[in-house]
Design a protein around this motif. Structure first.
Motif, PDB file in Angstrom:
ATOM      1  N   TYR A 107       0.840  -1.210   0.000  1.00  0.00           N
ATOM      2  CA  TYR A 107       0.000   0.000   0.000  1.00  0.00           C
ATOM      3  C   TYR A 107       0.870   1.253   0.000  1.00  0.00           C
ATOM      4  O   TYR A 107       0.675   2.175  -0.805  1.00  0.00           O
ATOM      5  N   ALA A 108       1.856   1.289   0.898  1.00  0.00           N
ATOM      6  CA  ALA A 108       2.738   2.463   1.012  1.00  0.00           C
ATOM      7  C   ALA A 108       3.554   2.659  -0.258  1.00  0.00           C
ATOM      8  O   ALA A 108       3.700   3.777  -0.764  1.00  0.00           O
ATOM      9  N   THR A 109       4.086   1.572  -0.776  1.00  0.00           N
ATOM     10  CA  THR A 109       4.939   1.638  -1.956  1.00  0.00           C
ATOM     11  C   THR A 109       4.189   2.175  -3.170  1.00  0.00           C
ATOM     12  O   THR A 109       4.680   3.064  -3.878  1.00  0.00           O
ATOM     13  N   TYR A 110       2.981   1.668  -3.402  1.00  0.00           N
ATOM     14  CA  TYR A 110       2.242   2.089  -4.596  1.00  0.00           C
ATOM     15  C   TYR A 110       1.643   3.487  -4.435  1.00  0.00           C
ATOM     16  O   TYR A 110       1.376   4.163  -5.432  1.00  0.00           O
ATOM     17  N   LEU A 111       1.454   3.946  -3.210  1.00  0.00           N
ATOM     18  CA  LEU A 111       1.075   5.345  -3.011  1.00  0.00           C
ATOM     19  C   LEU A 111       2.215   6.260  -3.453  1.00  0.00           C
ATOM     20  O   LEU A 111       1.995   7.246  -4.164  1.00  0.00           O
ATOM     21  N   VAL A 112       3.442   5.912  -3.039  1.00  0.00           N
ATOM     22  CA  VAL A 112       4.604   6.720  -3.421  1.00  0.00           C
ATOM     23  C   VAL A 112       4.834   6.650  -4.922  1.00  0.00           C
ATOM     24  O   VAL A 112       5.101   7.660  -5.575  1.00  0.00           O
ATOM     25  N   LYS A 113       4.710   5.440  -5.490  1.00  0.00           N
ATOM     26  CA  LYS A 113       4.888   5.278  -6.935  1.00  0.00           C
ATOM     27  C   LYS A 113       3.837   6.084  -7.701  1.00  0.00           C
ATOM     28  O   LYS A 113       4.082   6.547  -8.815  1.00  0.00           O
ATOM     29  N   GLY A 114       2.652   6.250  -7.098  1.00  0.00           N
ATOM     30  CA  GLY A 114       1.583   6.996  -7.756  1.00  0.00           C
ATOM     31  C   GLY A 114       1.711   8.494  -7.604  1.00  0.00           C
ATOM     32  O   GLY A 114       0.886   9.238  -8.131  1.00  0.00           O
ATOM     33  N   ALA A 156       2.147  10.180  -4.396  1.00  0.00           N
ATOM     34  CA  ALA A 156       1.801  10.725  -3.083  1.00  0.00           C
ATOM     35  C   ALA A 156       3.056  11.207  -2.359  1.00  0.00           C
ATOM     36  O   ALA A 156       4.116  10.583  -2.457  1.00  0.00           O
ATOM     37  N   GLU A 157       2.940  12.303  -1.631  1.00  0.00           N
ATOM     38  CA  GLU A 157       4.073  12.819  -0.872  1.00  0.00           C
ATOM     39  C   GLU A 157       4.325  11.938   0.344  1.00  0.00           C
ATOM     40  O   GLU A 157       3.390  11.382   0.939  1.00  0.00           O
ATOM     41  N   LEU A 158       5.590  11.823   0.719  1.00  0.00           N
ATOM     42  CA  LEU A 158       5.976  10.953   1.825  1.00  0.00           C
ATOM     43  C   LEU A 158       5.267  11.342   3.118  1.00  0.00           C
ATOM     44  O   LEU A 158       4.861  10.482   3.902  1.00  0.00           O
ATOM     45  N   ARG A 159       5.105  12.637   3.338  1.00  0.00           N
ATOM     46  CA  ARG A 159       4.444  13.104   4.554  1.00  0.00           C
ATOM     47  C   ARG A 159       2.993  12.634   4.599  1.00  0.00           C
ATOM     48  O   ARG A 159       2.472  12.242   5.657  1.00  0.00           O
ATOM     49  N   ALA A 160       2.318  12.656   3.446  1.00  0.00           N
ATOM     50  CA  ALA A 160       0.925  12.209   3.381  1.00  0.00           C
ATOM     51  C   ALA A 160       0.828  10.713   3.654  1.00  0.00           C
ATOM     52  O   ALA A 160      -0.075  10.247   4.352  1.00  0.00           O
ATOM     53  N   VAL A 161       1.782   9.950   3.100  1.00  0.00           N
ATOM     54  CA  VAL A 161       1.803   8.499   3.326  1.00  0.00           C
ATOM     55  C   VAL A 161       2.063   8.222   4.800  1.00  0.00           C
ATOM     56  O   VAL A 161       1.459   7.320   5.393  1.00  0.00           O
ATOM     57  N   GLN A 162       2.945   8.986   5.405  1.00  0.00           N
ATOM     58  CA  GLN A 162       3.248   8.847   6.831  1.00  0.00           C
ATOM     59  C   GLN A 162       1.980   9.011   7.667  1.00  0.00           C
ATOM     60  O   GLN A 162       1.718   8.231   8.593  1.00  0.00           O
ATOM     61  N   THR A 163       1.167  10.011   7.323  1.00  0.00           N
ATOM     62  CA  THR A 163      -0.076  10.273   8.053  1.00  0.00           C
ATOM     63  C   THR A 163      -1.068   9.133   7.867  1.00  0.00           C
ATOM     64  O   THR A 163      -1.714   8.680   8.820  1.00  0.00           O
ATOM     65  N   LEU A 164      -1.205   8.644   6.641  1.00  0.00           N
ATOM     66  CA  LEU A 164      -2.142   7.553   6.363  1.00  0.00           C
ATOM     67  C   LEU A 164      -1.764   6.272   7.097  1.00  0.00           C
ATOM     68  O   LEU A 164      -2.616   5.525   7.573  1.00  0.00           O
ATOM     69  N   LEU A 165      -0.454   6.015   7.187  1.00  0.00           N
ATOM     70  CA  LEU A 165       0.016   4.799   7.840  1.00  0.00           C
ATOM     71  C   LEU A 165       0.060   4.926   9.359  1.00  0.00           C
ATOM     72  O   LEU A 165       0.138   3.922  10.066  1.00  0.00           O
ATOM     73  N   ASN A 191       7.256   9.031  12.504  1.00  0.00           N
ATOM     74  CA  ASN A 191       8.184   9.884  11.752  1.00  0.00           C
ATOM     75  C   ASN A 191       8.366   9.337  10.343  1.00  0.00           C
ATOM     76  O   ASN A 191       8.077   8.168  10.069  1.00  0.00           O
ATOM     77  N   SER A 192       8.872  10.179   9.454  1.00  0.00           N
ATOM     78  CA  SER A 192       8.986   9.809   8.044  1.00  0.00           C
ATOM     79  C   SER A 192      10.088   8.786   7.795  1.00  0.00           C
ATOM     80  O   SER A 192      10.077   8.098   6.777  1.00  0.00           O
ATOM     81  N   GLN A 193      11.060   8.660   8.728  1.00  0.00           N
ATOM     82  CA  GLN A 193      12.127   7.677   8.554  1.00  0.00           C
ATOM     83  C   GLN A 193      11.556   6.264   8.520  1.00  0.00           C
ATOM     84  O   GLN A 193      12.011   5.407   7.767  1.00  0.00           O
ATOM     85  N   VAL A 194      10.543   6.021   9.357  1.00  0.00           N
ATOM     86  CA  VAL A 194       9.888   4.711   9.359  1.00  0.00           C
ATOM     87  C   VAL A 194       9.179   4.490   8.033  1.00  0.00           C
ATOM     88  O   VAL A 194       9.243   3.407   7.449  1.00  0.00           O
ATOM     89  N   THR A 195       8.512   5.516   7.528  1.00  0.00           N
ATOM     90  CA  THR A 195       7.779   5.400   6.266  1.00  0.00           C
ATOM     91  C   THR A 195       8.724   5.083   5.112  1.00  0.00           C
ATOM     92  O   THR A 195       8.382   4.303   4.220  1.00  0.00           O
ATOM     93  N   ILE A 238      11.349   3.302   5.133  1.00  0.00           N
ATOM     94  CA  ILE A 238      11.715   1.884   5.166  1.00  0.00           C
ATOM     95  C   ILE A 238      10.614   1.038   4.529  1.00  0.00           C
ATOM     96  O   ILE A 238      10.870   0.007   3.927  1.00  0.00           O
ATOM     97  N   TYR A 239       9.352   1.502   4.639  1.00  0.00           N
ATOM     98  CA  TYR A 239       8.223   0.736   4.128  1.00  0.00           C
ATOM     99  C   TYR A 239       7.987   0.947   2.636  1.00  0.00           C
ATOM    100  O   TYR A 239       7.122   0.324   2.052  1.00  0.00           O
ATOM    101  N   THR A 240       8.715   1.851   2.020  1.00  0.00           N
ATOM    102  CA  THR A 240       8.550   2.065   0.586  1.00  0.00           C
ATOM    103  C   THR A 240       9.635   1.320  -0.175  1.00  0.00           C
ATOM    104  O   THR A 240      10.781   1.290   0.237  1.00  0.00           O
ATOM    105  N   HIS A 241       9.253   0.729  -1.256  1.00  0.00           N
ATOM    106  CA  HIS A 241      10.094  -0.204  -1.983  1.00  0.00           C
ATOM    107  C   HIS A 241      10.720   0.454  -3.215  1.00  0.00           C
ATOM    108  O   HIS A 241      10.036   1.142  -3.959  1.00  0.00           O
TER     109      HIS A 241
END
Length: 354
Positions: free
Chosen positions: A308-315, A317-326, A330-334, A336-339
């Motif tokens: 979910y996180a990876t394809y949001l970024v590929k699509g 989405a800004e990292l900060r927005a993905v961080q909030t959704l997940l 902090n964004s450092q954790v996010t 790691i979850y993006t491929h």
């Protein structure tokens, strides 16, 4: 609530019927009061656990810490025990006892070098990527707080060499686009578990705890309030999310359609035979049955969250927005979850104009 006569602690009756004894354990390194909790089926059992803790010496002053192993125990008690779920605490303790202490627990802080951390990760190369990541998180927390308490002047885990070595060996597996399309199109009765995870990016415990009252079909918003987690004295119970915060997730059209077709059998979106929440074990069995019977490559429920996180970024989405959704702190954790997709890398390089 029932206070002790000497005013040092108080008993609380919990919703699951067990008793909590909460007591002052002095002042921490940050100057704030330390509170400890002991749980049991009776006040007597709680007090016995408290006495055993005092007898063990775990409440000794921080200044007496001599080795990294001793600080690991202090770190668990002061920074983790009462601030995270029991399941997460148990995992931290396991990584410390099985991996960290045997490798570096005997060393003093004056003896620790970056090479010790590199050697630890080299030795644990047989662990899964997820396990190595969690080992890294535990080590980093242990040494970050050690620096703040002046046991050492720098964090050897976060040295440029070690950080690069660790990041290069931890790669996150995700579902391919073909596999995602197959899962989302499947009418297998157990496909719903993977489909909901892929559409929401929720942790498994958060999806299990999701109630119909958390879903606003009119506004097409899902409110994530709780999670099902292991209880300290056995079984599972409903708790707050991992961050302790409520967050909101928007629905895509397909997710909206999926939710409107689900039958309502109780308070929870996914239920057991008695219309209560599923246990994580029940969820995992049903989830795995789908992959086994459909004969497609199996990845754990948490890999749906990675996907979910990876394809949001590929699509885009800004990292900060993905961080909030997940719900990451902090964004450092996010990150790691993006491929990082090697196909994307090759395609981007092919656009070079010379």
């Amino acid at each position: 609530m029932k206070r002790q006569k000497n005013g040092t602690g108080a008993f609380y009756k919990r919703d699951n019927g067990t008793i909590q004894y909460r007591v002052s354990a002095g002042v921490g390194p940050d100057g704030k009061s330390i509170r400890k909790s002991f749980y049991g089926r009776s006040e007597k059992e709680c007090m016995e656990k408290y006495r055993q803790w005092v007898k063990s010496g775990q409440n000794a002053p921080v200044e007496r810490v001599k080795t990294i192993g001793e600080w690991c125990d202090k770190w668990l008690e002061l920074y983790k025990k009462d601030s995270i779920s029991y399941g997460t605490y148990r995992n931290y303790k396991m990584y410390i006892e099985k991996h960290i202490k045997p490798a570096i627990g005997h060393l003093k802080f004056s003896q620790i070098r970056q090479a010790h951390i590199a050697a630890l990760f080299k030795k644990e190369s047989n662990l899964s990527d997820s396990a190595r990541h969690h080992l890294y998180v535990a080590l980093n927390g242990i040494f970050e707080t050690a620096v703040k308490n002046h046991f050492c002047t720098e964090n050897p885990v976060m040295s440029p060499t070690n950080k690069r070595t660790i990041e290069e060996t931890v790669t996150v597996k995700i579902f391919s686009l073909d596999e995602i399309h197959f899962i989302l199109a499947s009418d297998h009765p157990n496909a719903i578990y993977a489909q909901l995870l892929l559409y929401t990016g929720l942790r498994m415990g958060e999806l299990i705890a999701l109630k119909w009252s958390d879903i606003d079909l009119k506004e097409q918003i899902i409110t994530v309030r709780n999670s099902i987690a292991r209880a300290e004295h056995g079984g599972f119970e409903e708790k707050t999310t991992k961050s302790g915060k409520v967050r909101h997730i928007g629905m895509t059209g397909p997710l909206y359609q999926l939710l409107t077709t689900l039958p309502k059998r109780g308070l929870y979106v996914l239920t057991d035979k008695d219309s209560g929440f599923l246990s994580p074990h029940q969820f995992e069995r049903r989830y795995k049955k789908f992959f086994t019977e459909c004969q497609i490559p199996f990845l754990s429920p948490h890999k749906c969250r990675h996907t979910y996180a990876t394809y949001l970024v590929k699509g885009g989405a800004e990292l900060r927005a993905v961080q909030t959704l997940l719900g990451h702190s902090n964004s450092q954790v996010t990150e790691i979850y993006t491929h990082i997709d090697t196909d994307d890398i090759r395609n981007n390089v092919s656009k070079l104009a010379y």
